[in-house]
Design a protein around this motif. Structure first.
Motif, PDB file in Angstrom:
ATOM      1  N   GLY A 153     -11.992   5.899  20.784  1.00 21.02           N
ATOM      2  CA  GLY A 153     -11.869   4.743  19.745  1.00 21.02           C
ATOM      3  C   GLY A 153     -10.476   5.148  18.969  1.00 21.02           C
ATOM      4  N   ILE A 154      -9.827   6.243  19.617  1.00 19.85           N
ATOM      5  CA  ILE A 154      -8.542   5.732  18.835  1.00 19.85           C
ATOM      6  C   ILE A 154      -7.668   4.639  19.218  1.00 19.85           C
ATOM      7  CG2 ILE A 154      -6.796   7.258  20.730  1.00 19.85           C
ATOM      8  CD1 ILE A 154      -5.846   8.711  18.789  1.00 19.85           C
ATOM      9  N   GLY A 155      -8.183   4.115  20.916  1.00 22.01           N
ATOM     10  CA  GLY A 155      -7.733   3.411  21.282  1.00 22.01           C
ATOM     11  C   GLY A 155      -8.563   2.192  20.518  1.00 22.01           C
ATOM     12  N   LYS A 156      -9.311   2.000  19.851  1.00 17.46           N
ATOM     13  CA  LYS A 156     -10.233   0.514  19.575  1.00 17.46           C
ATOM     14  C   LYS A 156      -9.356   1.108  17.555  1.00 17.46           C
ATOM     15  CE  LYS A 156     -14.967   2.045  19.983  1.00 17.46           C
ATOM     16  NZ  LYS A 156     -15.854   2.102  20.273  1.00 17.46           N
ATOM     17  N   ALA A 157      -9.322   1.849  16.983  1.00 21.96           N
ATOM     18  CA  ALA A 157      -8.652   1.740  15.893  1.00 21.96           C
ATOM     19  C   ALA A 157      -7.211   1.444  16.338  1.00 21.96           C
ATOM     20  CB  ALA A 157      -8.585   3.210  15.523  1.00 21.96           C
ATOM     21  N   ILE A 158      -6.290   1.428  17.148  1.00 22.85           N
ATOM     22  CA  ILE A 158      -5.086   1.053  17.609  1.00 22.85           C
ATOM     23  C   ILE A 158      -5.318  -0.280  17.654  1.00 22.85           C
ATOM     24  CG2 ILE A 158      -2.865   0.942  18.127  1.00 22.85           C
ATOM     25  CD1 ILE A 158      -3.241   3.625  19.451  1.00 22.85           C
ATOM     26  N   LEU A 159      -6.700  -1.080  18.487  1.00 24.40           N
ATOM     27  CA  LEU A 159      -6.601  -2.226  18.783  1.00 24.40           C
ATOM     28  C   LEU A 159      -7.010  -3.264  17.633  1.00 24.40           C
ATOM     29  CD1 LEU A 159      -8.305  -2.001  22.588  1.00 24.40           C
ATOM     30  CD2 LEU A 159      -5.760  -2.628  21.834  1.00 24.40           C
ATOM     31  N   ALA A 160      -7.876  -2.539  17.368  1.00 21.35           N
ATOM     32  CA  ALA A 160      -8.492  -3.117  15.889  1.00 21.35           C
ATOM     33  C   ALA A 160      -6.968  -3.847  14.524  1.00 21.35           C
ATOM     34  CB  ALA A 160      -9.165  -2.502  15.079  1.00 21.35           C
ATOM     35  N   PHE A 161      -6.285  -3.504  15.059  1.00 25.99           N
ATOM     36  CA  PHE A 161      -5.060  -3.780  13.524  1.00 25.99           C
ATOM     37  C   PHE A 161      -3.935  -4.350  14.676  1.00 25.99           C
ATOM     38  CE2 PHE A 161      -8.011  -0.842  11.741  1.00 25.99           C
ATOM     39  CZ  PHE A 161      -8.082  -1.960   9.710  1.00 25.99           C
ATOM     40  N   SER A 162      -3.991  -4.166  16.283  1.00 24.65           N
ATOM     41  CA  SER A 162      -2.568  -4.709  16.637  1.00 24.65           C
ATOM     42  C   SER A 162      -2.858  -6.661  16.461  1.00 24.65           C
ATOM     43  CB  SER A 162      -2.744  -4.610  18.313  1.00 24.65           C
ATOM     44  OG  SER A 162      -2.563  -3.010  18.615  1.00 24.65           O
ATOM     45  N   ASP A 163      -1.817  -6.862  17.112  1.00 27.61           N
ATOM     46  CA  ASP A 163      -1.458  -8.476  17.667  1.00 27.61           C
ATOM     47  C   ASP A 163      -2.669  -8.820  18.369  1.00 27.61           C
ATOM     48  OD1 ASP A 163       0.732  -8.090  15.416  1.00 27.61           O
ATOM     49  OD2 ASP A 163       2.218  -8.410  17.509  1.00 27.61           O
ATOM     50  N   GLN A 164      -3.290 -10.311  17.729  1.00 31.10           N
ATOM     51  CA  GLN A 164      -4.251 -10.794  19.438  1.00 31.10           C
ATOM     52  C   GLN A 164      -3.725 -11.216  19.910  1.00 31.10           C
ATOM     53  OE1 GLN A 164      -7.256 -11.924  17.743  1.00 31.10           O
ATOM     54  NE2 GLN A 164      -7.736 -12.171  20.031  1.00 31.10           N
ATOM     55  N   ALA A 165      -2.306 -11.188  21.006  1.00 31.70           N
ATOM     56  CA  ALA A 165      -1.787 -11.358  21.920  1.00 31.70           C
ATOM     57  C   ALA A 165      -1.925  -9.617  22.559  1.00 31.70           C
ATOM     58  CB  ALA A 165      -0.248 -11.634  21.479  1.00 31.70           C
ATOM     59  N   VAL A 166      -2.102  -9.112  21.602  1.00 31.12           N
ATOM     60  CA  VAL A 166      -2.185  -7.684  22.074  1.00 31.12           C
ATOM     61  C   VAL A 166      -3.785  -7.615  23.110  1.00 31.12           C
ATOM     62  CG1 VAL A 166      -2.599  -5.030  22.186  1.00 31.12           C
ATOM     63  CG2 VAL A 166      -1.085  -6.535  21.433  1.00 31.12           C
ATOM     64  N   LEU A 167      -4.798  -7.789  21.822  1.00 31.83           N
ATOM     65  CA  LEU A 167      -6.152  -7.676  22.750  1.00 31.83           C
ATOM     66  C   LEU A 167      -6.114  -8.837  23.463  1.00 31.83           C
ATOM     67  CD1 LEU A 167      -9.532  -7.070  21.449  1.00 31.83           C
ATOM     68  CD2 LEU A 167      -8.952  -8.728  20.233  1.00 31.83           C
ATOM     69  N   GLU A 168      -5.734  -9.667  23.466  1.00 32.84           N
ATOM     70  CA  GLU A 168      -6.314 -10.575  24.322  1.00 32.84           C
ATOM     71  C   GLU A 168      -5.652 -10.432  25.795  1.00 32.84           C
ATOM     72  OE1 GLU A 168      -4.016 -14.586  23.234  1.00 32.84           O
ATOM     73  OE2 GLU A 168      -5.565 -15.140  22.005  1.00 32.84           O
ATOM     74  N   GLN A 169      -4.215  -9.569  25.916  1.00 37.62           N
ATOM     75  CA  GLN A 169      -3.763  -9.138  27.446  1.00 37.62           C
ATOM     76  C   GLN A 169      -5.485  -7.743  27.408  1.00 37.62           C
ATOM     77  OE1 GLN A 169      -1.558  -9.436  28.868  1.00 37.62           O
ATOM     78  NE2 GLN A 169      -2.102  -8.681  30.278  1.00 37.62           N
ATOM     79  N   ILE A 170      -5.136  -7.449  26.622  1.00 41.21           N
ATOM     80  CA  ILE A 170      -6.927  -5.925  27.006  1.00 41.21           C
ATOM     81  C   ILE A 170      -8.147  -6.544  27.869  1.00 41.21           C
ATOM     82  CG2 ILE A 170      -8.300  -4.445  26.301  1.00 41.21           C
ATOM     83  CD1 ILE A 170      -5.345  -3.457  25.905  1.00 41.21           C
ATOM     84  N   LEU A 171      -8.235  -8.614  27.206  1.00 36.57           N
ATOM     85  CA  LEU A 171      -9.924  -8.518  27.359  1.00 36.57           C
ATOM     86  C   LEU A 171      -9.302  -9.365  28.475  1.00 36.57           C
ATOM     87  CD1 LEU A 171     -11.149  -9.908  24.558  1.00 36.57           C
ATOM     88  CD2 LEU A 171     -11.357  -7.826  25.649  1.00 36.57           C
ATOM     89  N   ALA A 172      -8.188  -9.719  29.358  1.00 37.48           N
ATOM     90  CA  ALA A 172      -7.948 -10.096  30.796  1.00 37.48           C
ATOM     91  C   ALA A 172      -7.772  -9.633  31.922  1.00 37.48           C
ATOM     92  CB  ALA A 172      -6.338 -11.113  29.967  1.00 37.48           C
ATOM     93  N   THR A 173      -7.333  -7.622  31.435  1.00 38.11           N
ATOM     94  CA  THR A 173      -7.649  -7.424  32.448  1.00 38.11           C
ATOM     95  C   THR A 173      -8.339  -6.473  32.615  1.00 38.11           C
ATOM     96  OG1 THR A 173      -6.864  -5.757  30.341  1.00 38.11           O
ATOM     97  CG2 THR A 173      -5.604  -6.667  31.376  1.00 38.11           C
ATOM     98  N   GLY A 174      -9.839  -7.038  31.613  1.00 34.86           N
ATOM     99  CA  GLY A 174     -11.348  -7.202  32.060  1.00 34.86           C
ATOM    100  C   GLY A 174     -11.472  -4.873  31.032  1.00 34.86           C
ATOM    101  N   LEU A 175     -12.362  -4.615  31.066  1.00 38.95           N
ATOM    102  CA  LEU A 175     -12.725  -3.806  29.937  1.00 38.95           C
ATOM    103  C   LEU A 175     -14.238  -2.807  31.459  1.00 38.95           C
ATOM    104  CD1 LEU A 175     -13.778  -5.531  26.422  1.00 38.95           C
ATOM    105  CD2 LEU A 175     -12.024  -4.077  27.197  1.00 38.95           C
ATOM    106  N   PRO A 176     -13.266  -1.798  31.858  1.00 32.47           N
ATOM    107  CA  PRO A 176     -14.234  -1.165  32.875  1.00 32.47           C
ATOM    108  C   PRO A 176     -15.075  -0.453  32.540  1.00 32.47           C
ATOM    109  CG  PRO A 176     -11.889  -1.297  32.411  1.00 32.47           C
ATOM    110  CD  PRO A 176     -11.484  -1.789  32.100  1.00 32.47           C
TER     111      PRO A 176
END
Length: 264
Positions: A153-176
């Protein structure tokens, strides 16, 4: 990491920049391995987990032990107190943690649950402070520990308001997958972050660990840039999500206001 941990030899003319970088990379791999272990580890086990030659690991362990970065138990090693001492001097960690502590204490008193405060580092959250509650499930989280951001939950809360580049990097590395309920589909994950942006609260409903529920909110600093997240965690059958969401949201807003005023 293992590709970067290849054993490199130095020329007789002295260490090269690449050799120095390789040595640092291998040392970090050893420290990361010991940091992730629950107990002290021997040379052979460290070498196996790092994918490094045993001889290289043995030399490195002796050097790190000599500098008090590691402690030794017979033939096994664990992280040393000097690492903890150095960590206390990291400005970002120290300042944020000290600012968050009173708000975390109030939040724990209001909810009776465990309270976490974390920052994003790569695709993980790093916990700067944890207040465990005897009424909450025993969690593997600890101060200085890491957990995949997408499954918390804490990670999603931060990611929701992070730059798009940060989210794209997360998605690029996969969601195990961390549990049966972890959101691993990129489309669903993006939609989840959009909902978090609308309500200002993120939920982890057994996504990181079976039986555990978490409510989190982002913490902002100067210029409304997300700098951290704060959350409460409890048994999913006992936690009152609405009450916890209101308490977490209030704590996050109050801490954000304090950080903004202090930085201004």
């Amino acid at each position: 990491m293992q590709d970067d941990c290849a054993d490199r030899r130095h020329s007789t003319s002295g260490p090269t920049a690449a050799g120095d970088a390789g040595s640092i990379t291998r040392a970090v791999a050893v420290l990361d391995t010991l940091g992730a272990a629950d107990t002290a580890l021997g040379v052979s086990e460290i070498a196996r987990r790092c994918g490094l030659p045993k001889s290289s690991v043995q030399r490195m362990l002796k050097a790190l032990h000599a500098e008090k970065l590691l402690e030794r138990e017979d033939t096994r090693y664990r992280l040393g107190l000097k690492l903890f001492e150095l960590g206390q001097h990291v400005p970002r960690q120290r300042d944020l943690r000290e600012a968050a502590r009173p708000f975390m204490a109030d939040l724990q008193e209001a909810t009776g649950h465990s309270v976490h405060f974390a920052v994003l580092d790569g695709d993980c959250v790093v916990y700067l402070e944890v207040l465990h509650s005897p009424n909450s499930p025993p969690l593997p989280t600890r101060m200085g520990g890491r957990w995949p951001a997408h499954g918390t939950g804490i990670g999603k809360a931060i990611l929701a308001f992070s730059d798009q580049a940060v989210l794209e990097q997360i998605l690029a590395t996969g969601l195990p997958r961390l549990s049966e309920r972890t959101i691993v589909e990129p489309g669903r994950f993006a939609a989840e972050l959009a909902r978090i942006r609308e309500r200002g609260v993120a939920y982890d409903l057994e996504e990181s660990r079976a039986g555990v529920a978490c409510v989190a909110s982002p913490v902002f600093g100067l210029d409304r840039q997300v700098v951290a997240g704060i959350s409460v965690s409890g048994w999913h059958t006992r936690i009152n999500l609405d009450h916890s969401a209101a308490a977490v949201r209030t704590a996050a807003l109050s801490l954000s206001r304090y950080l903004s005023m202090r930085s201004g």
